[in-house]
Design a protein around this motif. Sequence first.
Motif, PDB file in Angstrom:
ATOM      1  N   LEU A  28      -9.789  -5.279  17.291  1.00  0.00           N
ATOM      2  CA  LEU A  28      -8.852  -4.123  16.602  1.00  0.00           C
ATOM      3  C   LEU A  28      -7.806  -4.686  15.604  1.00  0.00           C
ATOM      4  CD1 LEU A  28      -8.568  -1.588  19.392  1.00  0.00           C
ATOM      5  CD2 LEU A  28      -9.947  -1.398  17.075  1.00  0.00           C
ATOM      6  N   GLY A  29      -7.072  -5.945  16.309  1.00  0.00           N
ATOM      7  CA  GLY A  29      -6.159  -6.545  15.426  1.00  0.00           C
ATOM      8  C   GLY A  29      -6.415  -6.888  14.303  1.00  0.00           C
ATOM      9  N   GLY A  30      -7.682  -7.894  14.296  1.00  0.00           N
ATOM     10  CA  GLY A  30      -8.303  -8.268  13.072  1.00  0.00           C
ATOM     11  C   GLY A  30      -8.608  -7.225  12.064  1.00  0.00           C
ATOM     12  N   PHE A  31      -9.261  -5.955  12.380  1.00  0.00           N
ATOM     13  CA  PHE A  31      -9.503  -4.874  11.494  1.00  0.00           C
ATOM     14  C   PHE A  31      -7.942  -4.446  10.975  1.00  0.00           C
ATOM     15  CE2 PHE A  31      -9.941  -0.359  10.749  1.00  0.00           C
ATOM     16  CZ  PHE A  31     -11.154  -0.429   9.946  1.00  0.00           C
ATOM     17  N   LEU A  37      -4.050  -6.141   4.702  1.00  0.00           N
ATOM     18  CA  LEU A  37      -4.312  -6.872   3.607  1.00  0.00           C
ATOM     19  C   LEU A  37      -5.030  -6.425   1.951  1.00  0.00           C
ATOM     20  CD1 LEU A  37      -5.186 -10.526   4.853  1.00  0.00           C
ATOM     21  CD2 LEU A  37      -3.125  -9.695   4.033  1.00  0.00           C
ATOM     22  N   ALA A  38      -5.945  -5.619   2.456  1.00  0.00           N
ATOM     23  CA  ALA A  38      -6.899  -4.796   1.504  1.00  0.00           C
ATOM     24  C   ALA A  38      -5.823  -3.796   0.945  1.00  0.00           C
ATOM     25  CB  ALA A  38      -7.984  -4.067   2.027  1.00  0.00           C
ATOM     26  N   TYR A  39      -5.094  -3.096   1.650  1.00  0.00           N
ATOM     27  CA  TYR A  39      -4.224  -2.129   0.976  1.00  0.00           C
ATOM     28  C   TYR A  39      -3.049  -2.760   0.288  1.00  0.00           C
ATOM     29  CZ  TYR A  39      -0.466   1.570   1.705  1.00  0.00           C
ATOM     30  OH  TYR A  39       0.405   2.385   1.417  1.00  0.00           O
ATOM     31  N   PHE A  41      -3.324  -5.397  -1.227  1.00  0.00           N
ATOM     32  CA  PHE A  41      -3.915  -5.895  -2.929  1.00  0.00           C
ATOM     33  C   PHE A  41      -4.130  -4.690  -3.662  1.00  0.00           C
ATOM     34  CE2 PHE A  41      -7.774  -6.585  -5.208  1.00  0.00           C
ATOM     35  CZ  PHE A  41      -7.626  -7.866  -5.934  1.00  0.00           C
ATOM     36  N   ASP A  42      -4.593  -3.584  -3.112  1.00  0.00           N
ATOM     37  CA  ASP A  42      -4.863  -2.488  -3.966  1.00  0.00           C
ATOM     38  C   ASP A  42      -3.358  -1.963  -4.579  1.00  0.00           C
ATOM     39  OD1 ASP A  42      -7.441  -2.482  -3.454  1.00  0.00           O
ATOM     40  OD2 ASP A  42      -7.466  -0.958  -1.979  1.00  0.00           O
ATOM     41  N   MET A  43      -2.441  -1.989  -3.882  1.00  0.00           N
ATOM     42  CA  MET A  43      -1.173  -1.401  -4.161  1.00  0.00           C
ATOM     43  C   MET A  43      -0.538  -2.150  -5.413  1.00  0.00           C
ATOM     44  SD  MET A  43      -0.009   1.059  -3.039  1.00  0.00           S
ATOM     45  CE  MET A  43      -0.615   2.330  -2.040  1.00  0.00           C
ATOM     46  N   THR A  44      -1.008  -3.798  -5.349  1.00  0.00           N
ATOM     47  CA  THR A  44      -0.362  -4.501  -6.555  1.00  0.00           C
ATOM     48  C   THR A  44      -1.292  -4.157  -7.679  1.00  0.00           C
ATOM     49  OG1 THR A  44      -2.090  -6.025  -5.882  1.00  0.00           O
ATOM     50  CG2 THR A  44       0.262  -6.360  -5.099  1.00  0.00           C
ATOM     51  N   HIS A  45      -2.520  -3.533  -7.708  1.00  0.00           N
ATOM     52  CA  HIS A  45      -2.952  -3.115  -9.024  1.00  0.00           C
ATOM     53  C   HIS A  45      -2.963  -1.719  -9.344  1.00  0.00           C
ATOM     54  CE1 HIS A  45      -4.618  -6.994  -7.660  1.00  0.00           C
ATOM     55  NE2 HIS A  45      -5.141  -7.226  -8.785  1.00  0.00           N
ATOM     56  N   LEU A  46      -2.008  -0.837  -8.741  1.00  0.00           N
ATOM     57  CA  LEU A  46      -1.822   0.517  -9.293  1.00  0.00           C
ATOM     58  C   LEU A  46      -0.631   0.461  -9.899  1.00  0.00           C
ATOM     59  CD1 LEU A  46      -2.716   2.328  -5.985  1.00  0.00           C
ATOM     60  CD2 LEU A  46      -4.255   2.197  -8.085  1.00  0.00           C
ATOM     61  N   SER A  47      -0.471   1.476 -10.916  1.00  0.00           N
ATOM     62  CA  SER A  47       0.836   1.816 -11.576  1.00  0.00           C
ATOM     63  C   SER A  47       1.808   2.183 -10.328  1.00  0.00           C
ATOM     64  CB  SER A  47       0.728   2.678 -12.762  1.00  0.00           C
ATOM     65  OG  SER A  47       0.367   3.900 -12.268  1.00  0.00           O
ATOM     66  N   THR A  48       3.119   2.335 -10.856  1.00  0.00           N
ATOM     67  CA  THR A  48       4.133   2.623 -10.017  1.00  0.00           C
ATOM     68  C   THR A  48       3.997   4.030  -9.526  1.00  0.00           C
ATOM     69  OG1 THR A  48       5.512   0.997 -11.054  1.00  0.00           O
ATOM     70  CG2 THR A  48       6.729   2.473  -9.634  1.00  0.00           C
TER      71      THR A  48
END
Length: 109
Positions: A28-31, A37-39, A41-48
Amino acid sequence: MRYCPLKRAAYWPSAGDVLQASVILLLLGGFAYVSYLAYQFDMTHLSTHQAVLILSCELVIAAVSSWLLAGEVMSARAWAGGSSSSALGWFLTFFKTERCRYLINKLAK
């Protein structure tokens, strides 16, 4: 006689139970770590304004899931705060669209 809570225990888990619980906790901790990390990464590729909209909806989703899963009782104050936060996100997203700019320019003339 001195009190010792360890001597009064009715059930001590076996080594297999502890191992199974440890494996489940690590999975569960690994998940959670990978999803975080995926969240990020996605936030860095979205507009504000897209990120603000997602973050404001996240609050409402967390409140509804706590109500459904944990039986939490939501007060009117909590609902008002969550809905105003989401409404602000939707409002700001609307002002970043081309249609809104067109309407504002048309009204300004």
